[in-house]
Design an enzyme around this catalytic site. Structure first.
Site, PDB file in Angstrom:
ATOM      1  N   TYR A 142       0.856  -1.187   0.000  1.00 21.76           N
ATOM      2  CA  TYR A 142       0.000   0.000   0.000  1.00 21.76           C
ATOM      3  C   TYR A 142       0.888   1.231   0.000  1.00 21.76           C
ATOM      4  CZ  TYR A 142      -3.452   3.508   1.307  1.00 21.76           C
ATOM      5  OH  TYR A 142      -4.261   4.624   1.329  1.00 21.76           O
ATOM      6  N   ASP A 237       9.318   2.887  -0.031  1.00 19.38           N
ATOM      7  CA  ASP A 237       8.232   3.561   0.673  1.00 19.38           C
ATOM      8  C   ASP A 237       8.358   3.217   2.154  1.00 19.38           C
ATOM      9  OD1 ASP A 237       5.985   4.614   1.755  1.00 19.38           O
ATOM     10  OD2 ASP A 237       4.567   3.701   0.347  1.00 19.38           O
ATOM     11  N   LYS A 265       3.835   9.413   8.659  1.00 15.40           N
ATOM     12  CA  LYS A 265       3.538   8.837   9.974  1.00 15.40           C
ATOM     13  C   LYS A 265       4.468   9.332  11.089  1.00 15.40           C
ATOM     14  CE  LYS A 265       0.715   5.389   7.901  1.00 15.40           C
ATOM     15  NZ  LYS A 265       0.716   4.359   6.893  1.00 15.40           N
TER      16      LYS A 265
HETATM   17  C1  LIG Z   1       0.195   4.863   5.460  1.00 15.38           C
HETATM   18  C2  LIG Z   1       1.009   4.602   4.271  1.00 15.38           C
HETATM   19  C3  LIG Z   1       0.961   5.436   3.147  1.00 15.38           C
HETATM   20  C4  LIG Z   1      -0.025   6.569   3.008  1.00 15.38           C
HETATM   21  O1  LIG Z   1       0.182   7.581   3.931  1.00 15.38           O
HETATM   22  P1  LIG Z   1      -1.041   8.584   4.271  1.00 15.38           P
HETATM   23  O2  LIG Z   1      -0.440   9.593   5.188  1.00 15.38           O
HETATM   24  O3  LIG Z   1      -2.104   7.731   4.878  1.00 15.38           O
HETATM   25  O4  LIG Z   1      -1.478   9.167   2.977  1.00 15.38           O
HETATM   26  C5  LIG Z   1       1.836   5.198   2.104  1.00 15.38           C
HETATM   27  N1  LIG Z   1       2.694   4.178   2.152  1.00 15.38           N
HETATM   28  C6  LIG Z   1       2.770   3.346   3.212  1.00 15.38           C
HETATM   29  C7  LIG Z   1       3.774   2.252   3.206  1.00 15.38           C
HETATM   30  C8  LIG Z   1       1.906   3.508   4.287  1.00 15.38           C
HETATM   31  O5  LIG Z   1       1.952   2.652   5.308  1.00 15.38           O
END
Ligand SMILES: *Cc1c(COP(=O)(O)O)cnc(C)c1O
Length: 425
Positions: A142, A237, A265
């Site tokens: 994701y 990511d 985050k």
């Molecule tokens: C949470 C997450 C996102 C998206 O971040 P948001 O602040 O919710 O838009 C992208 N990549 C990873 C790996 C994530 O865990």
């Protein structure tokens, strides 16, 4: 639950599905979501006054627990000085310096307001830098909800993707190749067929959004080798893994250098944030230095920057990582023991302070094996825990996490609740 139920019923009349982000609605586990009123340390209190040991941690950011005094102080101080100017501030400079010091591969970086935005911008940049359009991602990874990433695998491993959400143009989905995680032959085949057309490979260096799945060496090493050979950018990511395992990223422990990294985050200390960065010659294409447009009214917001900086500061000084990993190891070992005792097929994947319980006999190493989990059993397990004041992710394919605020008492309460929940399965 009375108050929560009333709030949810009212919310459904104004917010689609009653929520602002789908997983919160408990659709994956059934029942109504619990509305939270407050959090302190490892604990949440719901609208009806019931308390929980929290393993969701706002899906990642709250590594120090809720309302950590140092973070509250920093955010309050910033807020009193004004919450947004739309002009550069010293706070964003300081956080940028701190991030780069911890993640030296991010020679230049930029803050955004969400992880989604950071990833979307990194992809635009990769396409601009390489002059190519294809993106490789992995099934079950994701990366936020940008159109190019809401894509499901095509009919074969190396065929182009199809939309995984209504509203994503098919033509757009065809710019994404979706491969199985940990599948080196599929990656080699994709590069053989499309290598010169691939702008970027984006990967969670430890997968957390299909449940926790570790990369099996040499999966990431192979990605690095193939991307280098075909002049494709490798994007880690690390929105969830950044500052989660080490003071740095998953890349810090692996000694693999991606071209670009995305964060979010934890670096926002519980405020809206995202961040992307990497090699200087690539990042120099970002406006106003270069031709790749990307902007944001609240980007580098001073309150978020102050909270992020305070969070990193505590992490750097206190290094809670070993203790969090050790506590997680205890939980995981105990859960496995409970499964064995009950004769349940149970897989508990974990990496440092993140873990996922799968109800399957199959070793989980990608999305296909994750999907062998009995999600109904997970739902019952989840509700068993919830009833006893333990808040796990309300969906199977997610990571449970510990914060530095979790205590041995919390652990005991959790294991006691888990034993009862598993006994009742
Ligand atoms: C949470 C997450 C996102 C998206 O971040 P948001 O602040 O919710 O838009 C992208 N990549 C990873 C790996 C994530 O865990």
């Amino acid at each position: 639950m009375r108050k929560s139920k009333a709030l949810f019923a009212a919310s459904k009349k104004v917010l689609p599905g009653g929520v602002d982000s789908p997983v919160r609605a408990f659709r994956a586990v059934g029942g109504d979501p619990v509305f939270m009123r407050s959090g302190a340390g490892a604990h949440l209190t719901d609208a009806d006054g019931k308390s929980y040991v929290d393993y969701v941690l706002s899906w990642g950011p709250m590594i120090l627990g809720h309302a950590h005094p140092a973070v509250v102080r920093a955010a309050e101080r910033a807020l009193r000085k004004g919450s947004s100017f739309g002009a550069p501030t010293e706070e964003e400079l300081r956080l940028a310096e701190a991030v780069r010091a911890a993640l030296p591969s991010m020679e230049r970086l930029r803050f955004t307001s969400s992880g989604t935005e950071a990833v979307m911008s990194a992809l635009r940049l990769a396409r601009a830098y390489t002059g190519r359009e294809l993106i490789v991602k992995f099934v079950g990874g994701y990366h936020g909800h940008a159109d190019s990433l809401l894509v499901a695998a095509g009919s074969g491993a190396t065929t182009l993707g199809r939309p995984d959400s209504a509203g994503v143009p098919a033509a757009w989905a065809k710019t994404t190749l979706c491969l199985p995680y940990n599948d080196i032959p599929a990656v080699r085949e994709a590069f053989r067929r499309h290598g010169r057309k691939i702008a970027a490979v984006i990967v969670e260096p430890v997968a957390a959004n299909m449940g926790v799945v570790a990369p099996e060496p040499p999966f990431l090493e192979t990605l690095r080798e193939l991307t280098k050979k075909s002049k494709t950018l490798l994007i880690f990511d690390e929105v969830i893994t950044g500052f989660r395992f080490f003071y740095g990223g998953a890349q810090t422990g692996m000694r693999i250098t991606p071209d670009l990294t995305t964060l979010g985050k934890i670096v926002g200390g519980g405020f809206p944030v995202g961040c992307y960065g990497g090699r200087r010659e690539v990042m120099d294409l970002v406006a106003p230095q270069g031709p790749v447009y990307q902007a944001g009214t609240l980007s580098g917001n001073p309150v978020a920057m102050a909270a992020g900086l305070a969070t990193l500061d505590v992490l750097r000084r206190e290094r809670p990582y070993a203790r969090m990993a050790e506590m997680t190891r205890v939980i995981v070992t105990e859960l496995r023991g409970m499964g064995r005792f009950k004769g349940l097929p149970l897989q508990v994947n974990h990496v440092a302070s993140m873990f996922t319980v799968f109800f399957t006999e199959t070793h989980v190493r990608d999305m296909a094996s994750a999907k062998t989990s009995d999600t109904k059993a997970y739902a019952r397990f989840f509700h068993g825990l919830l009833e006893r004041g333990v808040y796990f992710p309300p969906a199977q394919f997610e990571a449970a996490m510990l914060s530095s605020a979790h205590s041995t008492l919390d652990l005991e309460r959790t294991l006691d609740a888990a034993a009862r929940a598993i006994r009742r399965l």
